[in-house]
Design an enzyme around this catalytic site. Structure first.
Site, PDB file in Angstrom:
ATOM      1  N   LYS A 127      -6.788 -31.132   2.933  1.00 40.24           N
ATOM      2  CA  LYS A 127      -7.525 -29.985   2.074  1.00 40.24           C
ATOM      3  C   LYS A 127      -6.678 -29.428   0.873  1.00 40.24           C
ATOM      4  CE  LYS A 127     -10.403 -27.804   5.404  1.00 40.24           C
ATOM      5  NZ  LYS A 127      -9.937 -26.966   6.452  1.00 40.24           N
ATOM      6  N   HIS A 130      -5.035 -25.064  -3.214  1.00 43.31           N
ATOM      7  CA  HIS A 130      -5.757 -24.533  -4.386  1.00 43.31           C
ATOM      8  C   HIS A 130      -4.977 -23.202  -4.926  1.00 43.31           C
ATOM      9  CE1 HIS A 130      -7.028 -21.569  -1.371  1.00 43.31           C
ATOM     10  NE2 HIS A 130      -7.466 -22.461  -0.508  1.00 43.31           N
ATOM     11  N   HIS A 133      -3.293 -20.615  -2.461  1.00 43.80           N
ATOM     12  CA  HIS A 133      -1.857 -21.084  -1.780  1.00 43.80           C
ATOM     13  C   HIS A 133      -0.681 -20.664  -2.517  1.00 43.80           C
ATOM     14  CE1 HIS A 133      -4.471 -24.028   0.541  1.00 43.80           C
ATOM     15  NE2 HIS A 133      -3.824 -23.389   1.470  1.00 43.80           N
TER      16      HIS A 133
HETATM   17  N1  ARG Z   1      -2.013 -23.332   7.484  1.00 39.06           N
HETATM   18  C1  ARG Z   1      -2.450 -22.045   7.495  1.00 39.06           C
HETATM   19  C2  ARG Z   1      -3.534 -21.777   6.467  1.00 39.06           C
HETATM   20  O1  ARG Z   1      -3.543 -22.619   5.460  1.00 39.06           O
HETATM   21  C3  ARG Z   1      -1.409 -20.852   7.236  1.00 39.06           C
HETATM   22  C4  ARG Z   1      -0.317 -21.079   8.262  1.00 39.06           C
HETATM   23  C5  ARG Z   1       0.387 -19.864   8.437  1.00 39.06           C
HETATM   24  N2  ARG Z   1       1.750 -19.627   9.336  1.00 39.06           N
HETATM   25  C6  ARG Z   1       1.857 -19.891  10.729  1.00 39.06           C
HETATM   26  N3  ARG Z   1       2.800 -19.811  11.376  1.00 39.06           N
HETATM   27  N4  ARG Z   1       0.755 -19.351  11.257  1.00 39.06           N
HETATM   28  O2  ARG Z   1      -4.258 -20.678   6.727  1.00 39.06           O
END
Ligand code: ARG
Length: 566
Positions: A127, A130, A133
């Site tokens: 993905k 963007h 983030h």
């Molecule tokens: N990958 C997730 C996102 O982009 C965020 C992860 C956050 N960390 C976790 N330990 N859940 O929404």
């Protein structure tokens, strides 16, 4: 450094017989303006103890108090005793501490022997990385630096979103329509296209959804073909993300994403089972959290595959066992508040007392001023493009303002990127904010370039003035209002850093270095440095030097470079 507040406590303690130091400290206030003193002690509490009216107690005590040479005046106004810091002492303690500690000024060893994990950024592979983030990335990086500065043994974790049903879709889509060469030419965009196409088609065709589920189950089961494709997608994605991290100057100690925990889940699920936490609900396995005012935590789907929540629980347990953390910090947007509340509750229900040491640090959303962030690549705003644009625009500004500067490109990068990071870290993290190009790149006002420019100006002043660090100076000469005001802000810096750490809030530092910058420019505009007579010149140059040191440290704690010239 002298702790003036503590000296107020000591002075009151000597004459108050009856109050302990902690209580005295809690009664010390900061007057609304410095002409009423630096600290004020309110006598209402003592009045009760001595059964007298607060005004006469304050009057009596003021006569008795000995503030040593820490205070230049101790005055009684009504029920208050006001303390005025000895300005020469203030100058001496600030300057001598910064001279001695240099880049370490403001740090403590509160973190000694303690492990702090900071998980941040954590984008989903395949993905785009963007504009949304960037917040997690820069807030997390700054928290990492702040904890490290305070002596914690610190670890940067990138919990990549590299697992879950969407990879079933991607694999299925790739097998249908994918072309390795095309994807490698522009990985994230091409993978995104595949993903979007798959979703569109799956709307019309139930069978596709079935295929996606099949491939995700195969992936979980270790099917070689699925694994290989997945690994490839992960690699090309990470390569793209690293371009952004390189631009930002950010590194990680570990990229153990969600996939890393897939084989660590069965054990955890078994443990939950043994602890009697699991329930069946419509074919799925859940933990009921109604008692705590939350919807149930989903542990296993009806098709047996595991979930985001389960992986977070397994990850936390792994981290405790692997790192034995003192704090396990997650910098993740506030949309996930409930998710974090739920799984941290589950950890607690499993009987782990370290549940409290898992800290979710949420933040608000970035939105865009209309159109300003649209890029060549279309609707999605890629962070890499934003950063490149910031660098380009900064280079134009430098060409205009200082065309003779050496290594313009390098400086444009430090200032352009710094400007973006600074904007991100200026507002309280929980607030939503609107990204504005104009505000971000301005050299004036509350911006990164303004602070960096002031730092560079201080640096050139030191060069021109032929500054020497081992010069002895007369501290009492730094007695003009604008000098004292600057010294006060520098004095507060260590407390500001501690406060930022305790609140997980880098903006406290950002705002404070803006205050230092403003105070420095007031000083600079009202107190001639190079043209002052010899002794005063030396003292003022020293003030310029200590300001420069603190600005640099402050910028560094935010993850921003401080070029010497710009
Ligand atoms: N990958 C997730 C996102 O982009 C965020 C992860 C956050 N960390 C976790 N330990 N859940 O929404």
């Amino acid at each position: 450094m002298i702790d003036f507040k503590q000296e107020v406590v000591n002075a009151i303690f000597e004459v108050s017989n009856g109050l302990d130091k902690e209580e005295i400290e809690s009664l010390i206030e900061t007057p609304p303006s410095y002409d009423m003193g630096d600290y004020a002690f309110a006598c209402f509490r003592l009045a009760k103890i001595f059964r007298k009216d607060p005004k006469s107690i304050a009057e009596e005590l003021t006569k008795k108090i000995d503030g040593g040479d820490f205070f230049e005046a101790i005055e009684n106004v009504g029920p208050y005793i006001n303390f005025f810091i000895n300005k020469s002492k203030l100058a001496e303690t600030v300057i001598e501490s910064i001279k001695e500690r240099g880049a370490k000024f403001g740090s403590t060893n509160m973190g000694q022997g303690r492990k702090a994990l900071v998980e941040f950024s954590s984008p989903n592979i395949a993905k785009p990385f963007h504009i949304g983030h960037i917040r997690s990335t820069v807030i997390g990086n700054s928290l990492y630096k702040i904890f490290k500065f305070q002596g914690f043994d610190t670890e940067r974790l990138n919990h990549l979103g590299d697992y879950g049903t969407q990879f079933g879709m991607l694999i299925a889509a790739y097998k249908k329509w994918g072309d390795m060469e095309v994807i490698e030419s522009d990985p994230i965009n091409e993978l995104l296209k595949l993903y979007v196409k798959f979703n569109e088609e799956a709307e019309k065709d139930e069978e596709l959804k079935e295929e996606a589920r099949y491939w995700f189950k195969e992936l979980e089961a270790g099917n070689e073909e699925a694994l290989e494709l997945w690994q490839w997608i992960r690699d090309v994605s990470l390569k793209e993300f690293n371009k952004v991290y390189d631009l930002l100057g950010i590194e990680f100690d570990s990229y153990t994403g969600e996939s890393f925990y897939s084989d660590k889940m069965p054990r955890v699920i078994k443990e939950m089972e043994e602890k009697g936490l699991l329930q069946e609900s419509e074919g799925a396995v859940i933990i009921d959290l109604e008692e705590y005012g939350m919807p149930p935590a989903l542990i296993k789907k009806s098709d047996g595959s595991t979930l985001y929540t389960t992986r977070d629980i397994a990850a936390a347990i792994y981290r405790k066992e692997h790192y034995d953390f003192y704090k396990n910090i997650y910098v993740v947007g506030s949309q996930q508040n409930l998710h974090f509340k739920q799984w941290i509750k589950v950890i607690e229900l499993m009987g782990y007392d370290w549940a409290d040491d898992c800290v979710h640090v949420p933040f608000g959303m970035v939105s865009l001023e209309d159109g300003t962030l649209s890029t060549r690549r279309g609707r999605v705003v890629f962070l890499e493009d934003v950063l490149e644009k910031a660098i380009e625009s900064t280079l134009e500004i430098i060409e205009e303002r200082n065309p003779d500067l050496n290594n313009k490109e390098e400086v444009a990068k430090e200032v352009g990127i710094g400007a973006i990071i600074f904007q991100e870290l200026f507002n309280n993290r929980i607030k939503d904010y609107v990204f504005s190009w104009e505000k971000t790149l301005s050299f004036e006002g509350e911006t990164g370039p303004y602070v960096q420019y002031t730092h560079a100006r201080a640096n050139s002043l030191l060069k021109k003035g032929n500054f020497k660090l081992d010069e002895e100076i007369d501290h009492s000469l730094l007695n003009q209002d604008n000098e004292v005001s600057l010294l006060r802000f520098l004095y507060q810096f260590p407390a500001v850093v501690t406060d930022a750490l305790n609140k997980y809030e880098p903006s406290i530092i950002t705002r404070h270095i803006v205050e230092i910058t403003k105070a420095f420019n007031k000083f600079y505009n009202s107190c001639p440095v190079l043209s002052a007579e010899e002794e005063l010149r030396k003292a003022r140059l020293m003030l310029v030097y200590v300001t420069k040191v603190v600005l640099k440290t402050g910028l560094d704690l935010l993850g921003i470079a401080a070029p010497d010239r710009m």
